[in-house]
Design a protein around this motif. Structure first.
Motif, short mmCIF file in Angstrom:
data_model
loop_
_atom_site.label_atom_id
_atom_site.label_comp_id
_atom_site.label_asym_id
_atom_site.label_seq_id
_atom_site.Cartn_x
_atom_site.Cartn_y
_atom_site.Cartn_z
N MET A 1 -5.87 -8.29 9.14
CA MET A 1 -6.59 -9.34 8.45
C MET A 1 -5.91 -9.64 7.13
O MET A 1 -5.55 -8.73 6.40
CB MET A 1 -8.05 -8.93 8.22
CG MET A 1 -8.89 -9.99 7.52
SD MET A 1 -10.60 -9.44 7.30
CE MET A 1 -11.11 -9.25 9.00
N GLU A 2 -5.75 -10.92 6.81
CA GLU A 2 -5.05 -11.32 5.60
C GLU A 2 -5.99 -11.30 4.39
O GLU A 2 -7.10 -11.82 4.45
CB GLU A 2 -4.48 -12.72 5.78
CG GLU A 2 -3.64 -13.20 4.62
CD GLU A 2 -3.02 -14.56 4.89
OE1 GLU A 2 -2.28 -15.03 4.02
OE2 GLU A 2 -3.29 -15.13 5.96
N GLY A 21 5.54 -6.44 -0.37
CA GLY A 21 4.81 -7.69 -0.52
C GLY A 21 4.90 -8.52 0.75
O GLY A 21 5.96 -8.57 1.38
N ALA A 22 3.79 -9.16 1.14
CA ALA A 22 3.73 -9.89 2.40
C ALA A 22 3.51 -11.38 2.17
O ALA A 22 2.72 -11.79 1.32
CB ALA A 22 2.60 -9.34 3.27
N LEU A 23 4.21 -12.19 2.98
CA LEU A 23 4.09 -13.64 2.91
C LEU A 23 4.22 -14.23 4.31
O LEU A 23 5.13 -13.85 5.06
CB LEU A 23 5.20 -14.23 2.01
CG LEU A 23 5.28 -15.77 1.97
CD1 LEU A 23 4.11 -16.33 1.17
CD2 LEU A 23 6.61 -16.22 1.37
N LEU A 128 5.23 1.29 5.23
CA LEU A 128 3.84 0.84 5.20
C LEU A 128 3.46 0.00 6.41
O LEU A 128 2.27 -0.24 6.64
CB LEU A 128 3.57 0.05 3.92
CG LEU A 128 3.59 0.86 2.62
CD1 LEU A 128 3.39 -0.04 1.41
CD2 LEU A 128 2.53 1.96 2.64
N THR A 129 4.43 -0.46 7.18
CA THR A 129 4.12 -1.26 8.38
C THR A 129 4.37 -0.49 9.67
O THR A 129 4.36 -1.08 10.75
CB THR A 129 4.96 -2.55 8.39
OG1 THR A 129 6.35 -2.21 8.36
CG2 THR A 129 4.61 -3.43 7.20
N SER A 158 -4.21 -5.29 9.46
CA SER A 158 -4.76 -5.16 8.11
C SER A 158 -3.65 -4.79 7.15
O SER A 158 -2.82 -3.92 7.44
CB SER A 158 -5.85 -4.09 8.10
OG SER A 158 -6.31 -3.85 6.80
N TYR A 159 -3.62 -5.43 5.98
CA TYR A 159 -2.53 -5.22 5.02
C TYR A 159 -2.49 -3.81 4.47
O TYR A 159 -1.42 -3.30 4.14
CB TYR A 159 -2.65 -6.22 3.86
CG TYR A 159 -2.09 -7.59 4.13
CD1 TYR A 159 -2.13 -8.15 5.40
CD2 TYR A 159 -1.52 -8.33 3.11
CE1 TYR A 159 -1.63 -9.41 5.64
CE2 TYR A 159 -1.01 -9.61 3.33
CZ TYR A 159 -1.08 -10.14 4.60
OH TYR A 159 -0.59 -11.39 4.83
#
Length: 294
Positions: A1-2, A21-23, A128-129, A158-159
């Motif tokens: 979920m963002e 960081g995510a984009l 982290l991923t 989920s982030y």
């Protein structure tokens, strides 16, 4: 979920530099390549060597025309049964038409598929991923990273400890890390060497590929007429398009810039004449001194 919102700008940059960081790359689209000959065929129409790519990993490459000018840059990701080519969205239709011209007898199927690309960049991105569905290694900023290819109807994971970042922050860090961007710093009017992506995007050992003759000729000549370079400027942040002056003459233009944070000078990318790059004279932008980045 963002997550619903990104943190303050400085925290976003810090996440990209020190964490993850995510984009969502909504300016990127996916071409899926299937068929028994997909790897050998695609390897013959891009500049990088795709053969060593492991499952769950990607390779940065350029796609060039027969005469050597660029059509796009891309990340190619390998899955069990396909190669997913992440390209600039505005170039996807033209690239599909280009690719179709060079399928003769090969068992290759091309399709524009609806995956969205969530990129997670930074030194902690890979850790982290771990375990995220659709994750593939893709270092876009030179600090470590992954792309997460999310199929239609699927949600991103989920982030967790990954920080959401804005396009502005991601682009600023791209400039800070001297990573030029398609459509901003280089495009269809440029050769690979002009974009200064040759070490990352081109293999000179893999054998023949489309446009290879021109790419190799330019490399053997030793230089092109102009090239992207990294510059800095203290106390001032010029705009993109500002002229770069050396010895009283215009020798280039700024293509992108990011203001320095925490006392850092502004960082710039500029397309300058190669003769200037060789001499490295004193530079001026908007009436103030600028420096060659180390």
């Amino acid at each position: 979920m963002e997550p619903s919102a990104a943190p303050p700008f400085a925290d976003q940059l810090r996440a990209l530099r020190e964490g993850a960081g995510a984009l969502w790359l909504d300016d990127r689209a996916v071409i899926t390549v299937r068929g028994d000959d997909r790897l050998t065929w695609l390897n013959g129409v891009v500049t990088a060597d795709l053969r060593p790519i492991a499952l769950g990993h990607g390779a940065y490459t350029a796609i060039v025309a027969v005469k050597g000018k660029m059509l796009a840059d891309a990340f190619v990701h390998r899955t069990d049964d396909a190669l997913l080519v992440v390209v600039p969205a505005e170039q996807r239709d033209a690239l599909l038409a280009h690719f179709e011209r060079f399928i003769v007898m090969e068992d290759v199927l091309l399709d524009a598929t609806p995956e969205r690309v969530l990129t997670v960049q930074g030194p902690k991105a890979v850790a982290l991923t771990e375990g995220w569905p659709g994750r593939s290694i893709a270092d876009r900023l030179g600090l470590g990273g992954v792309d997460v290819l999310v199929g239609e109807g699927h949600e991103a994971p989920s982030y967790g400890a990954v920080t959401p970042v804005s396009r502005e922050a991601f682009d600023a860090e791209s400039v800070a890390q001297s990573r030029p961007r398609w459509g901003v710093d280089f495009g269809i009017d440029n050769y690979v060497q002009e974009a200064a992506i040759t070490p990352r995007a081109v293999s000179f050992q893999k054998g023949c590929y489309l446009g290879q003759e021109v790419v190799c000729r330019l490399q053997m000549r030793g230089h092109v007429q102009k090239q992207l370079v990294a510059l800095t400027q203290a106390g001032k942040t010029p705009a993109a398009g500002a002229e770069v002056i050396a010895e009283g003459k215009v020798v280039g233009k700024v293509t992108s810039v990011t203001a320095g944070i925490e006392g850092e000078p502004a960082k710039l990318l500029a397309m300058v004449k190669y003769s200037t790059l060789e001499k490295r004279p004193a530079l001026e932008i908007d009436g103030a001194p600028a420096d060659w980045a180390q």
